[in-house]
Design a protein around this motif. Structure first.
Motif, mmCIF file in Angstrom:
data_model
loop_
_atom_site.group_PDB
_atom_site.id
_atom_site.type_symbol
_atom_site.label_atom_id
_atom_site.label_comp_id
_atom_site.label_asym_id
_atom_site.label_seq_id
_atom_site.Cartn_x
_atom_site.Cartn_y
_atom_site.Cartn_z
ATOM 1 N N THR A 24 -2.495 12.373 5.367
ATOM 2 C CA THR A 24 -1.359 12.307 4.454
ATOM 3 C C THR A 24 -1.331 13.557 3.598
ATOM 4 N N SER A 25 -0.218 13.761 2.932
ATOM 5 C CA SER A 25 -0.050 14.969 2.114
ATOM 6 C C SER A 25 1.072 14.727 1.127
ATOM 7 N N PHE A 26 1.331 15.728 0.312
ATOM 8 C CA PHE A 26 2.428 15.637 -0.669
ATOM 9 C C PHE A 26 3.755 15.384 0.031
ATOM 10 N N GLN A 27 3.989 16.051 1.153
ATOM 11 C CA GLN A 27 5.261 15.917 1.847
ATOM 12 C C GLN A 27 5.445 14.556 2.497
ATOM 13 N N LEU A 28 4.383 13.768 2.604
ATOM 14 C CA LEU A 28 4.478 12.444 3.205
ATOM 15 C C LEU A 28 4.348 11.332 2.183
ATOM 16 N N ALA A 29 4.186 11.678 0.913
ATOM 17 C CA ALA A 29 3.930 10.666 -0.116
ATOM 18 C C ALA A 29 5.204 9.919 -0.482
ATOM 19 N N GLU A 82 -5.799 -1.348 -6.348
ATOM 20 C CA GLU A 82 -7.027 -0.642 -5.999
ATOM 21 C C GLU A 82 -6.663 0.817 -5.753
ATOM 22 N N PHE A 83 -7.312 1.715 -6.488
ATOM 23 C CA PHE A 83 -6.977 3.135 -6.386
ATOM 24 C C PHE A 83 -8.025 3.877 -5.552
ATOM 25 N N GLN A 84 -7.542 4.848 -4.792
ATOM 26 C CA GLN A 84 -8.413 5.745 -4.045
ATOM 27 C C GLN A 84 -7.942 7.176 -4.260
ATOM 28 N N LEU A 85 -8.844 8.034 -4.693
ATOM 29 C CA LEU A 85 -8.507 9.431 -4.957
ATOM 30 C C LEU A 85 -8.799 10.258 -3.699
ATOM 31 N N LEU A 86 -7.756 10.921 -3.193
ATOM 32 C CA LEU A 86 -7.867 11.699 -1.963
ATOM 33 C C LEU A 86 -7.441 13.133 -2.200
ATOM 34 N N GLN A 87 -7.861 13.991 -1.301
ATOM 35 C CA GLN A 87 -7.453 15.398 -1.362
ATOM 36 C C GLN A 87 -7.265 15.927 0.050
ATOM 37 N N ASN A 88 -6.074 16.441 0.321
ATOM 38 C CA ASN A 88 -5.806 17.127 1.577
ATOM 39 C C ASN A 88 -5.746 18.613 1.274
ATOM 40 N N LYS A 89 -6.699 19.345 1.804
ATOM 41 C CA LYS A 89 -6.765 20.777 1.525
ATOM 42 C C LYS A 89 -5.841 21.576 2.424
ATOM 43 N N VAL A 94 -3.171 11.405 -4.036
ATOM 44 C CA VAL A 94 -3.556 12.642 -3.369
ATOM 45 C C VAL A 94 -3.411 13.794 -4.350
ATOM 46 N N ILE A 95 -4.508 14.493 -4.635
ATOM 47 C CA ILE A 95 -4.484 15.605 -5.580
ATOM 48 C C ILE A 95 -4.232 16.907 -4.834
ATOM 49 N N PRO A 96 -3.827 17.975 -5.528
ATOM 50 C CA PRO A 96 -3.497 19.243 -4.868
ATOM 51 C C PRO A 96 -4.692 19.861 -4.142
ATOM 52 N N PRO A 97 -4.444 20.669 -3.113
ATOM 53 C CA PRO A 97 -5.524 21.283 -2.341
ATOM 54 C C PRO A 97 -6.430 22.187 -3.169
ATOM 55 N N SER A 98 -5.882 22.811 -4.220
ATOM 56 C CA SER A 98 -6.659 23.794 -4.985
ATOM 57 C C SER A 98 -7.520 23.178 -6.080
ATOM 58 N N TRP A 99 -7.320 21.902 -6.402
ATOM 59 C CA TRP A 99 -8.092 21.300 -7.487
ATOM 60 C C TRP A 99 -9.554 21.155 -7.077
ATOM 61 N N SER A 143 0.867 -1.176 0.000
ATOM 62 C CA SER A 143 0.000 0.000 0.000
ATOM 63 C C SER A 143 0.900 1.220 0.000
ATOM 64 N N ILE A 144 0.721 2.095 -0.975
ATOM 65 C CA ILE A 144 1.588 3.261 -1.099
ATOM 66 C C ILE A 144 0.753 4.508 -1.326
ATOM 67 N N VAL A 145 1.397 5.663 -1.200
ATOM 68 C CA VAL A 145 0.752 6.956 -1.423
ATOM 69 C C VAL A 145 1.483 7.688 -2.537
ATOM 70 N N VAL A 146 0.723 8.152 -3.511
ATOM 71 C CA VAL A 146 1.239 8.959 -4.614
ATOM 72 C C VAL A 146 0.551 10.313 -4.547
ATOM 73 N N ALA A 147 1.295 11.407 -4.619
ATOM 74 C CA ALA A 147 0.703 12.742 -4.481
ATOM 75 C C ALA A 147 1.151 13.649 -5.612
ATOM 76 N N ILE A 148 0.264 14.567 -5.991
ATOM 77 C CA ILE A 148 0.537 15.547 -7.040
ATOM 78 C C ILE A 148 0.830 16.889 -6.378
ATOM 79 N N SER A 149 1.906 17.529 -6.800
ATOM 80 C CA SER A 149 2.334 18.789 -6.200
ATOM 81 C C SER A 149 1.305 19.888 -6.418
ATOM 82 N N LYS A 150 1.229 20.799 -5.437
ATOM 83 C CA LYS A 150 0.347 21.959 -5.554
ATOM 84 C C LYS A 150 0.776 22.890 -6.674
ATOM 85 N N ASP A 151 2.021 22.733 -7.148
ATOM 86 C CA ASP A 151 2.510 23.585 -8.234
ATOM 87 C C ASP A 151 2.029 23.112 -9.604
#
Length: 1151
Positions: free
Chosen positions: A98-103, A297-304, A82-87, A32-40
């Motif tokens: 979790t967040s980008f910095q923890l992915a 198995e994918f799960q789409l998350l967002q940390n604002k 994990v998608i960016p907070p602004s999306w 089980s892993i976490v993949v995150a997209i940068s806020k930039d």
């Protein structure tokens, strides 16, 4: 008398990201892993649908490839994206854990890596990395197949999770060469494969590579081995030619080539990837599961990134009766209700908690004073419970004291876990009649709040304003509001607005603690020291001194321009205004914006007015400053503060460091302006056990240490604990020497790289930082039985003299080294598998007794020589517990030239820089030049200058030699401007070029009587230490020696040890370079069945040899260095003799 160790810590407390406890979980056979997209990454027009779909396809393919490569054992079972907070407009679920910095895998726009993925890693074999940087351009690339991209991602995953490394080299990388010199004497590709890979040598200009009859490639910088697209049968290695269809596995022990100097061999003692992986907990007792569906198995998350709002309400009854009246209490209740309503409507995902406190903390037990009645809960889900708490709130009868310092202490313990997922707001509503038991000091708590991204908002009421919480709010970058009593809810309006804005926009750290020093002081012996203000801070600078209540203390500051500042002294107060406290607090402010640069502080102590004062009291100095806005490039915005990210690599599959498997690897990086990393820092980690410092570990970013994979802005070091327990790490870094950055993945076109020995970094002048208690980690199975290895062992063949072969060797001393020695053998396998029984080489020059980690070693050694045989050398290091390990191997050529060995100068550093003069007598003949070979003996210098001498002759031939040569039996004048007139030849001092060059016509005419004695005049720029970093110019081993001169016959011209000359041979316009004298090739026989003579025909295939055979893909590292592309001209070839060129345009990273 209060005594303490002398401890000086300069602190720039910045936004902190915690230790590297990755979110990877292995359950059964599935990760089980976490993949995150940068806020930039801006949200695409399709709301990111295509990007997310392509990312899922890539990860699904990577899961299947990983499963096959590990013999049906592991795959990606569950992946959170994990998608960016602004999306907006996505179907992502909210997360606060979790967040980008923890992915584990982080999508960004990374042009520095040539849009190729790379892994942040310590470089310690078998130790997990930090995270994978995955450029969004790589994911969206439609020109490359998903399978090839997925294989590249699996290569990165192997480095991240398993601590294995790429099994290929990089063009123009002297430490990790693309080609290397095989013991049989020819140039071969650095790789690892189980059978031969067929292909052709082609230059980047699509011409043939320039290869001579011995198999020596002269234009290595632009030469590539291009495997044929079809007909390949090699199945390994994914860490090498991963893009080939037939390659599906990691290298195996029985088929792994141990000679090539790629990173896997260097860092893992020439063991294959599969050998390292088999020893890890992930594969200890796991069985294959053939036929497993590997689709994740994918799960789409967002940390604002919404901060937690943590309310702490004082229940102690205020002495002011105006506050206790029903009307005032209703104002308080309504104000809280309004805040909850605003948050519920505007930021419904905010987590809100309710806690209360009363009386004084008599227990002294951390966490016991502040009572949490409602834990952090999503406001939209818990608003009703919060409203009930408000309506039921009332003051306790006859309780009129409170301890706000204990409130802050307890809240920090609970809120620190949110530092990387949005931070938190500690909202305290209290009376100003606080008391304390001195459980904590103001300065220590201010540091912890900034460290853990906790913003303090304090509301005080009472008859008089006292300064403790106001002062503390300034020090911790908080907000303070005061009123004698609540007249209306209007008082709370700006408070609620501030909290709402922080929840909508996220917290931003805008203050630093710059200097922290704790130590004892004596009358008449003042403290003096320095602190630095960089361009990002400088406003609202404060000076705080905590000291005993007795005695007088004075602080003086001197600005970078020399002005002495007289500060307006605030009234002296006790810690938290506790009248019984033994700690006095003096704080002052610098009124104007603080100038950038280095400041001087001075603290004086006078005990003459106090007969009972301590002769050596312990004091605590803290200097802090807030962010300055005038340096921002965008009008109205503020410059970003560097963000600090430390971590300790835990044992895979564990929450601790198991010393039976690997030592403690401590790392840190400093991100600046979102995309850049700070380079050029001198960093240290102080490790504490039970509050006592047990080790001070230097952190390196040189790319030369066992713990340091490349010059990439990641600073790392190795710690060997003596006992089990929970350790804490304090970090300190200061801007010092610059560190060059560059690139790990080898792309299929082999024109883009990420990354070899380095990545780009930036510098921030006057940057300084200390972060206390930044990382905690647990150690098991101490003491450690492992030892660090030499990972940057390089050398050059000097020659043969009296049946001895001589070589110059250099390396960097690793951690935990007690002793080191050089061993040799004519049997490669003996040194590799049984180096302990090999004999020791004789050290002819240099010393081996300096075992401090990071020390550069340079020695000349000798060993018995048998004609026609290679002699192999290794460095054996001995650590604590008599643990031994060996470096990678260096080997001499089979038939070195005869060269009388002359011992260079003294090996001890000189305290002065003497003027010396080198004289050489040469005889020159006049004839047509058919081959130029010069032999000159130059004394080896351990710290080469950044200048060279250019020898220019009448026919425009020029050879650049180092001017900073060491002491020898011949002297060198120290006048850099002096020149030597040799008929029409001139020696002058010029800045060093990227590579030595030689250009000439077909003949040189010189007068043999013109130079009976020649004197070269130079001026060394530094003292002569025993060793020096080889990256800082031409080292003695790179300088080499100058061989032969043939003018109708070979004439020896001079004797200068360590010089380097480029030569070329031109006959009828056809290039036919002769091999270099220090190259490892068989002069008599050449390479049997190898390259064709002269140029390598484009139609002739080249075979990359297999892994287990005698002839393999290998090159002697340092036999050939980097080649300046601009100097490879039509019909001309150059042989580069161990000279390094820094190619700033070539980005190299490492997988």
């Amino acid at each position: 008398m209060a005594s303490s160790p002398y401890i000086v810590t300069f602190a720039v407390i910045v936004l902190f990201s915690g230790m590297a406890d990755l979110s990877i979980v292995l359950e059964g056979n599935g990760y089980s892993i976490v993949v995150a997209i940068s806020k930039d990454i801006p949200q695409p027009a399709d709301n990111g649908t295509e990007l997310i779909d392509k990312l899922k396809d890539l990860l699904t393919e990577a899961s299947a490839i990983l499963f096959k490569a590990t013999d049906d054992k592991v795959y990606f079972k569950s992946i959170d994206i994990v998608i960016p907070p602004s999306w907006k407009g996505t179907e992502a679920s909210n997360t606060s854990t979790t967040s980008f910095q923890l992915a584990d895998i982080r999508l960004n726009s990374d042009s520095a890596s040539n849009d190729l993925p790379h892994t942040s890693h310590s470089g310690k074999c078998g130790v997990a990395g930090d995270f994978i940087s995955l450029p969004v351009e790589f994911v969206m690339d439609s020109e490359e197949t998903d399978e090839v991209k997925a294989k590249g991602l699996v290569q990165q995953w192997a480095q991240l999770r398993y601590g294995v490394f790429e099994e290929h080299g990089f063009p123009n990388d002297d430490l990790l060469p693309y080609f290397y010199r095989h013991p049989d004497g020819y140039d071969a590709v650095s790789s690892s494969n189980d059978t031969e890979i067929k292909g052709n040598l082609k230059s980047l200009s699509d011409d043939d590579c320039e290869v001579d009859e011995f198999g020596i490639i002269s234009n290595q910088g632009e030469c590539r081995f291009i495997p044929t697209a079809t007909g390949q049968t090699a199945t390994t290695s994914l860490m090498s030619f991963h893009w080939l269809d037939s390659v599906i596995s990691f290298s195996k022990a029985d088929k792994h080539d141990k000679k090539p100097p790629h990173r896997q061999n260097r860092l893992c003692s020439s063991r294959s990837s599969s050998e390292i992986m088999a020893s890890l907990p992930d594969f200890d007792s796991i069985a294959p599961i053939p036929g497993q569906d590997t689709k994740p198995e994918f799960q789409l998350l967002q940390n604002k990134m919404i901060p937690v709002v943590y309310l702490a309400i004082d229940k102690s009854q205020p002495s002011n009766p105006n506050i206790t009246e029903p009307q005032q209490l209703n104002i308080f209740r309504k104000a809280c209700s309004n805040l909850f309503r605003f948050l519920s409507e505007e930021v419904p995902d905010t987590l809100v908690a309710w806690s209360t406190f009363e009386n004084v903390d008599f227990s002294d037990i951390e966490g016991s004073y502040l009572i949490e009645e409602l834990p952090p809960t999503r406001i939209q889900d818990g608003k009703q419970d919060l409203d009930e708490k408000i309506n039921d709130f009332d003051y306790s009868d006859n309780v009129v004291t409170r301890d706000v310092s204990a409130v802050i202490r307890d809240a920090e313990l609970r809120l620190s876990k949110y530092k990387d997922v949005g931070g938190s707001i500690l909202y305290i509503i209290t009376s100003n009649e606080s008391e304390t038991n001195d459980t904590v000091t103001e300065t220590n708590m201010a540091e912890k709040l900034l460290l853990n991204n906790i913003k303090l908002v304090v509301v005080e009421s009472g008859e008089n304003l006292v300064k403790d919480l106001f002062r503390f709010s300034v020090l911790s970058q908080g907000s303070h509001y005061f009123t004698p009593f609540w007249e209306s809810t209007a008082f709370f309006t700006p408070i609620n607005t501030e909290i709402l804005n922080d929840c909508q926009n996220g917290l931003k750290t805008e203050r630093r603690m710059i200097t922290i020093r704790k130590d004892s002081i004596q009358t008449g012996n003042p403290w003096t020291g320095y602190f630095s203000i960089d361009e990002t801070v400088g406003s609202n600078t404060t000076v705080v001194l905590e000291s005993p209540t007795g005695g007088s203390f004075t602080v003086t500051l001197t600005s970078p321009s020399g002005n002495i500042l007289t500060l307006e002294k605030q009234p002296e107060e006790n810690n938290w205004n506790d009248p019984a406290s033994s700690v006095k607090v003096v704080w002052q402010r610098i009124p104007d914006t603080t100038a950038t640069g280095r400041w001087i502080y001075k603290v004086d102590y006078d005990s003459s007015s106090c007969s009972t004062c301590d002769a050596e009291p312990e004091i605590h100095l803290q200097i802090g400053s807030s962010i300055r806005s005038e340096t921002s490039t965008t009008p109205g915005s503020k410059p970003p503060l560097p963000t600090f990210h430390p971590w300790v690599s835990l044992t895979p599959g564990s929450n601790s460091v198991d010393l039976s498997r690997h030592p403690v690897v401590i790392q840190a990086r400093f991100d600046y302006a979102d995309k850049d990393r700070l380079g050029g820092l001198m960093a240290t980690a102080n490790v504490r056990l039970n509050s006592a410092v047990v080790a001070s570990v230097p952190l390196f970013d040189t790319g030369l240490m066992d713990s340091d994979i490349s010059k990439d802005g990641i600073y790392s070091g190795i710690f060997y604990p003596e006992a089990n327990g929970i350790y804490e790490v304090d970090f300190h870094a200061v801007h010092g020497s610059s560190a060059k950055g560059s690139n790990r993945l080898l792309n299929s076109d082999q024109n883009s790289y990420c990354c070899g020995s380095s990545l780009p970094t930036t510098t921030l002048n006057n940057f300084e930082i200390t972060v206390n208690e930044a990382v905690h980690f647990e150690v098991q199975n101490a003491p450690s039985k492992t030892v660090a290895i030499v990972s940057d062992f390089l050398g050059n063949t000097y020659g043969v003299d009296q049946n001895l072969v001589y070589a110059d060797l250099r390396w960097t001393v690793p951690f935990n080294t007690i002793s080191q020695t050089v061993k040799y053998s004519e049997d490669y396998e003996q040194l590799l598998n049984n180096f302990g029984s090999a004999p020791e080489a004789t050290v002819e020059y240099g010393l081996l007794n300096d075992t401090e980690a990071g020390t550069s070693v340079f020695v000349y050694v000798s060993a018995p020589y048998t004609e026609g045989k290679n002699v192999y050398f290794v460095v054996e290091t001995t650590g604590k517990g008599n643990t031994k390990t060996c470096s990678n191997l260096f080997w001499t050529e089979r038939n070195p030239p005869k060269n009388v060995f002359t011992t260079p100068g003294p090996t001890t550093p000189s305290t002065t820089t003497p003027s010396t003069t080198t004289q050489s007598t040469s005889t020159l003949l006049t004839t047509e030049l058919t081959e130029l070979t010069t032999t000159e003996e130059i004394m080896s210098s351990t710290e080469p200058s950044t200048e060279i001498s250019t020898i220019s002759t009448s026919d425009s031939s020029s050879t650049e030699l180092p001017t900073d040569v060491p002491t020898s039996t011949t002297d060198i004048s120290t006048d850099p401007s002096s020149t030597l007139d040799v008929t029409s030849s001139t020696i002058s001092s010029t800045p060093i070029s990227s590579t030595p060059t030689i250009s000439s016509t077909d003949s040189i005419t010189t007068d043999s009587t013109a130079i009976p004695d020649s004197t070269v005049s130079t001026e060394p720029t530094t003292e002569e230490p025993t060793t020096e970093d080889p990256d800082q110019g031409l080292t003695p081993s790179e300088i080499g020696y100058i061989v032969g001169g043939v003018v109708g016959g070979i004439v020896v011209i001079g004797a200068i040890t360590g010089g380097v000359i480029f030569y070329k041979k031109k006959q009828g316009g056809i290039s036919s370079p002769s091999p270099a004298s220090n190259s490892n090739y068989d002069r008599s026989n050449g390479r049997e069945g190898g390259y064709s003579n002269s140029r390598y025909p484009a139609s002739t295939p080249y075979t990359s040899p297999s892994g287990s055979g005698g002839v393999n893909n290998t090159r002697q590292p340092e036999s050939l260095g980097r080649q300046d592309m601009n100097e490879i001209q039509s019909n001309e070839a150059y042989d580069n003799i161990g000279v390094t060129i820094e190619d700033d345009d070539m980005l190299m990273t490492a997988m």
